[in-house]
Design a protein around this motif. Structure first.
Motif, mmCIF file in Angstrom:
data_model
loop_
_atom_site.group_PDB
_atom_site.id
_atom_site.type_symbol
_atom_site.label_atom_id
_atom_site.label_comp_id
_atom_site.label_asym_id
_atom_site.label_seq_id
_atom_site.Cartn_x
_atom_site.Cartn_y
_atom_site.Cartn_z
ATOM 1 N N ASN A 1 0.848 -1.199 0.000
ATOM 2 C CA ASN A 1 0.000 0.000 0.000
ATOM 3 C C ASN A 1 0.878 1.241 0.000
ATOM 4 N N LEU A 2 0.637 2.140 -0.934
ATOM 5 C CA LEU A 2 1.464 3.341 -1.084
ATOM 6 C C LEU A 2 0.575 4.582 -1.120
ATOM 7 N N ALA A 3 0.843 5.510 -0.201
ATOM 8 C CA ALA A 3 0.063 6.747 -0.121
ATOM 9 C C ALA A 3 0.946 7.950 -0.438
ATOM 10 N N ILE A 4 0.467 8.789 -1.334
ATOM 11 C CA ILE A 4 1.177 10.004 -1.761
ATOM 12 C C ILE A 4 0.717 11.169 -0.896
ATOM 13 N N GLN B 1 12.232 -11.539 -8.396
ATOM 14 C CA GLN B 1 11.895 -11.768 -9.794
ATOM 15 C C GLN B 1 10.786 -12.813 -9.895
ATOM 16 N N GLY B 2 9.808 -12.516 -10.731
ATOM 17 C CA GLY B 2 8.691 -13.431 -10.944
ATOM 18 C C GLY B 2 7.504 -13.195 -10.045
ATOM 19 N N GLU B 3 7.645 -12.339 -9.033
ATOM 20 C CA GLU B 3 6.512 -12.058 -8.155
ATOM 21 C C GLU B 3 5.447 -11.231 -8.867
ATOM 22 N N ARG B 4 4.197 -11.496 -8.490
ATOM 23 C CA ARG B 4 3.083 -10.638 -8.892
ATOM 24 C C ARG B 4 2.710 -9.795 -7.667
ATOM 25 N N VAL B 5 2.911 -8.495 -7.791
ATOM 26 C CA VAL B 5 2.691 -7.605 -6.653
ATOM 27 C C VAL B 5 1.427 -6.781 -6.882
ATOM 28 N N LEU B 6 0.541 -6.799 -5.880
ATOM 29 C CA LEU B 6 -0.636 -5.938 -5.893
ATOM 30 C C LEU B 6 -0.273 -4.642 -5.190
ATOM 31 N N PHE B 7 -0.192 -3.553 -5.958
ATOM 32 C CA PHE B 7 0.024 -2.224 -5.395
ATOM 33 C C PHE B 7 -1.323 -1.536 -5.246
ATOM 34 N N ARG B 8 -1.596 -1.054 -4.033
ATOM 35 C CA ARG B 8 -2.735 -0.156 -3.824
ATOM 36 C C ARG B 8 -2.168 1.239 -3.665
ATOM 37 N N LEU B 9 -2.524 2.124 -4.579
ATOM 38 C CA LEU B 9 -1.989 3.481 -4.569
ATOM 39 C C LEU B 9 -3.093 4.467 -4.222
ATOM 40 N N LEU B 10 -2.775 5.397 -3.344
ATOM 41 C CA LEU B 10 -3.710 6.407 -2.861
ATOM 42 C C LEU B 10 -3.073 7.779 -2.983
ATOM 43 N N ASN B 11 -3.810 8.725 -3.527
ATOM 44 C CA ASN B 11 -3.344 10.112 -3.529
ATOM 45 C C ASN B 11 -4.007 10.831 -2.357
ATOM 46 N N ALA B 12 -3.246 10.990 -1.262
ATOM 47 C CA ALA B 12 -3.749 11.640 -0.058
ATOM 48 C C ALA B 12 -3.265 13.076 0.064
ATOM 49 N N SER B 13 -2.879 13.675 -1.045
ATOM 50 C CA SER B 13 -2.458 15.078 -1.040
ATOM 51 C C SER B 13 -3.658 15.991 -0.831
ATOM 52 N N ALA B 14 -3.394 17.168 -0.296
ATOM 53 C CA ALA B 14 -4.472 18.135 -0.113
ATOM 54 C C ALA B 14 -4.924 18.736 -1.437
#
Length: 463
Positions: free
Chosen positions: A169-172, A223-236
């Motif tokens: 999970n990645l939040a900006i 290498q070879g992994e399938r990664v689920l990224f959840r991306l959120l833009n939490a900027s004002a």
């Protein structure tokens, strides 16, 4: 409540927050502990080498604690306000009722400094949701969405996002907000639109998960992994465009909802408050930068290092091919049901009014709180036609409901379910929603600056 008079009404708000409301309980009145506790409190973040940020966050961390619930299983959350300002929490994307939704304009109570209130939620729908402050800031850039008050809220339940080996999970977020001259004047001249003279907001730093590019731990993959990224833009206020050189993103969900047509892209665009779930096949070993496509944004920190097992060295960035973000790629083209009624909403910048540093935003010529409510009947389908008559982008969010994007300019589409849609300058976007959740529902631009200065409207049920 009149959002513009929020600060003057603080005393009344504190009294309001101290009084029990239907749907609310003070923890002392409960016979059992809450399922979870959140604490709104000041904290200091080390976001980069020699860069410290004093802010307000949940439980002293940014993003706040990951909340993971089961769809339909009730949950209670005690929120204690250990900050010096009244505040409240909005559960973005959930179909909760008005008192627990966390919006003053709908009737949700504020939490006074030193007070604790209990939220009662029945998580729905499933998918990537989030929680954040819904306070106002006006000209005080140390408040509201300029702070670190945000976190992921995941609701487990069908459908699932597909096979993957790892979830990240990645939040900006952007930090160090300050006033800058309004650039709208230059846009206005080129588009033969009225000029404006107000201020805008700029930033000193940007982070992904509270660290600037090059600080903190890298994302480690194999290498070879399938990664689920959840991306959120939490900027004002800042939209973001991201890429990961050597890799592509298979978009499987937007705003937590599976897309009708999963589609692979090289570049992701996230307006303020949007979420995008993507699957990335880790098939390009090395050390890379997942970050903004804009060099000036990477220079202030908007990026994170992705490091393959067994690889080392300086992280690599390569500019992607120029591309335009297009919602229609992820949608279907089936015909949609005709709405009961269509509301045409035209957004404009009215310029600075009453000595304000910031421009006032209007819907059909009126600014909140003078915007007329949209009246709907329970069980009926409605269409909102968003006409952006300004030079700004506007991420439009509807509380307590999701909507289907049915037209972008002349392109008809269907099946793309969202709760926030970015309307580009001079663009027209149609969205349809089912009036299936009685009670006031707030519609607004999710840019804090626009929301504070007029860009809001209430949807009211007549029965």
């Amino acid at each position: 409540m009149n959002r513009r008079k929020f600060l003057a009404a603080t005393g009344a708000a504190l009294a309001n927050a101290a009084i029990p409301h239907r749907g609310w309980t003070a923890p002392a009145a409960e016979s059992h502990a809450a399922d979870l506790r959140l604490r709104i409190e000041p904290c200091t973040l080390d976001i980069g080498r020699g860069v410290q940020i004093n802010t307000v966050a949940y439980n002293g961390q940014v993003p706040g604690p990951l909340l993971r619930f089961k769809k339909g299983k009730p949950v209670t959350i005690d929120v204690t306000n250990a900050s010096k300002n009244p505040d409240l929490v909005h559960w973005h994307g959930l179909t909760t009722e008005t008192l627990n939704d966390g919006a003053v304009e709908e009737g949700s109570p504020l939490i006074a400094p030193g007070a604790t209130l209990r939220y009662h939620l029945t998580p729905n729908p499933s998918g990537t949701r989030w929680y954040h402050t819904h306070a106002m800031a006006m000209g005080d850039l140390s408040l509201a969405a300029y702070t670190g008050q945000f976190g992921f809220l995941l609701v487990d339940g069908a459908p699932d996002p597909g096979r993957h080996d790892k979830e990240i999970n990645l939040a900006i977020h952007h930090w160090g907000p300050h006033f800058v001259p309004m650039v709208e004047t230059m846009r206005a001249e080129s588009q033969n639109m009225p000029q404006t003279t107000g201020s805008d907001v700029g930033y000193d730093h940007a982070t992904i998960n509270a660290h600037m590019l090059g600080a903190g731990e890298p994302i480690r993959v194999k290498q070879g992994e399938r990664v689920l990224f959840r991306l959120l833009n939490a900027s004002a206020t800042e939209n973001a465009v991201l890429a990961l050189p050597g890799h592509t993103f298979k978009v499987v969900a937007m705003d937590g909802n599976p897309v009708p047509t999963p589609y692979t892209v090289e570049v992701l665009s996230l307006a303020v408050a949007e979420r995008v779930d993507v699957i990335v096949e880790m098939n390009s070993p090395g050390v890379w930068i997942l970050g903004s496509t804009l060099k000036e944004s990477r220079d202030i920190g908007l990026g994170v290092v992705v490091e393959y097992a067994g690889k080392s060295g300086e992280p690599v960035w390569r500019d992607p091919q120029p591309t335009e973000w297009d919602y229609t790629r992820f949608a279907a083209t089936d015909a949609v049901a005709e709405p009961e009624e269509t509301f045409t909403l035209t957004f404009r910048d009215a310029g600075t009014l009453n000595g304000s540093k910031f421009d006032t935003w209007t819907i059909n010529g009126d600014a909140w709180p003078n915007v007329k409510p949209l009246m709907v009947k329970h069980g009926k389908r409605y269409r909102m036609l968003f006409r952006n008559a300004s030079g700004d982008q506007h991420p439009i969010h509807l509380h307590r409901h999701s909507f289907e994007v049915t037209r972008i300019d002349d392109q008809h589409l269907s099946g793309l379910i969202k709760d926030t849609v970015n309307v580009m300058p001079l663009q027209t976007v149609a969205v349809d929603f089912l009036a299936d959740n009685p009670g006031d529902a707030l519609l607004h631009c999710h840019q804090q600056l626009h929301m504070d200065y007029g860009f809001m409207q209430i949807i009211k049920y007549t029965d």
